[in-house]
Scaffold this motif. Structure first.
Motif, mmCIF file in Angstrom:
data_model
loop_
_atom_site.group_PDB
_atom_site.id
_atom_site.type_symbol
_atom_site.label_atom_id
_atom_site.label_comp_id
_atom_site.label_asym_id
_atom_site.label_seq_id
_atom_site.Cartn_x
_atom_site.Cartn_y
_atom_site.Cartn_z
ATOM 1 N N TYR A 131 0.830 -1.202 0.000
ATOM 2 C CA TYR A 131 0.000 0.000 0.000
ATOM 3 C C TYR A 131 0.868 1.258 0.000
ATOM 4 N N CYS A 173 0.541 4.076 -2.872
ATOM 5 C CA CYS A 173 -0.143 5.321 -2.511
ATOM 6 C C CYS A 173 0.815 6.507 -2.657
ATOM 7 N N TRP A 233 -4.470 8.403 -3.867
ATOM 8 C CA TRP A 233 -4.670 7.075 -4.501
ATOM 9 C C TRP A 233 -5.473 7.175 -5.787
#
Length: 255
Positions: free
Chosen positions: A211, A215, A252
């Protein structure tokens, strides 16, 4: 001159208010002067959360309510109106996450995600909008997700994504329908935020490293970083904004 984010004299309902994002939003509203009713089907710490709101100088009400149960919703809304005399703000935050692909997830597991995330907004809005229309005033904030806009290769979140995509469109439709009734309807679309619900399931090294790499902000969000979006949509600062979803996602949805 009144500050545009001032909520003095306003009363709010926050569903899923016993913890996580819901309680953070409740705290943000109370800090600006709003009285807050916390609704949740989990009652373990609900009254303790309400007491925290009272310690901030606002009135608070704790109400057990399963947002997928129409009779409980009806009773909860009536109780809030009896206690606060009005409902100015509705935050439809209650919801759950759930992983699974459409070719594998059981129907019961699909319903367990879609019902609270979507049906809950329908039922809460059904009874609160009637009250807001009578008063020609209201602020509704629905909790969407970046998953309602983009897909995920890392984890199949098909029921969750479907429900949150529906929230985005329901927000547009409600915003268009109720604008002339003095009611604005907007949504917040978070990406990954650290809460009790996500901590155990998603805050693991492998997923978190992936992540953070994908991101643009390079990290998950903290619940208090949703305060600004919630206060904007709950206050007069957004008096000419309706039907919109603000993605608070560390960039994102921008890539």
């Amino acid at each position: 001159m009144m500050h545009p984010f001032d909520l003095t004299g306003k009363s709010a309902i926050v569903t899923g208010g016993s913890g996580g994002i819901g309680f953070e939003i409740a705290r943000a509203l109370a800090a600006q002067g709003a009285d807050v009713a916390l609704l949740d089907k989990r009652t373990e710490c609900l009254e303790a959360r309400a007491e925290e709101i009272r310690s901030m100088g606002s009135k608070a009400l704790s109400v057990k309510c399963d947002v997928t149960d129409e009779e409980e919703v009806r009773a909860a809304v009536n109780r809030v109106i009896d206690s606060f005399s009005k409902i100015d703000i509705l935050v439809n935050n209650a919801g759950v996450a759930g992983a699974g692909s459409v070719d594998q997830v059981e129907e019961s597991a699909w319903d367990a995600v879609v019902d609270p995330n979507l049906k809950g907004i329908y039922l809460m809005s059904k009874y609160v909008v009637k009250h807001m229309k009578e008063r020609k005033y209201g602020k509704i904030i629905n909790m969407a997700s970046v998953c309602g806009l983009v897909g995920s290769k890392a984890i199949p979140l098909h029921a969750y994504a479907a429900s949150k995509g529906a929230v985005v469109q329901l927000t547009r439709a409600m915003g268009a329908s109720f604008a002339q009734d003095g009611i604005t309807v907007n949504a917040i679309g978070p990406s990954l935020f650290r809460t009790d619900m996500t901590e155990a399931a998603l805050f693991k090294d492998d997923f978190l490293n992936l992540y953070n790499e994908l991101c643009p902000a390079g990290r998950p969000g903290n619940p208090e970083e949703l305060h600004g979006a919630a206060l904007y949509f709950a206050s007069e600062a957004s008096s000419y904004t309706t039907g919109q979803t603000l993605f608070v996602d560390g960039g994102w949805s921008a890539v």
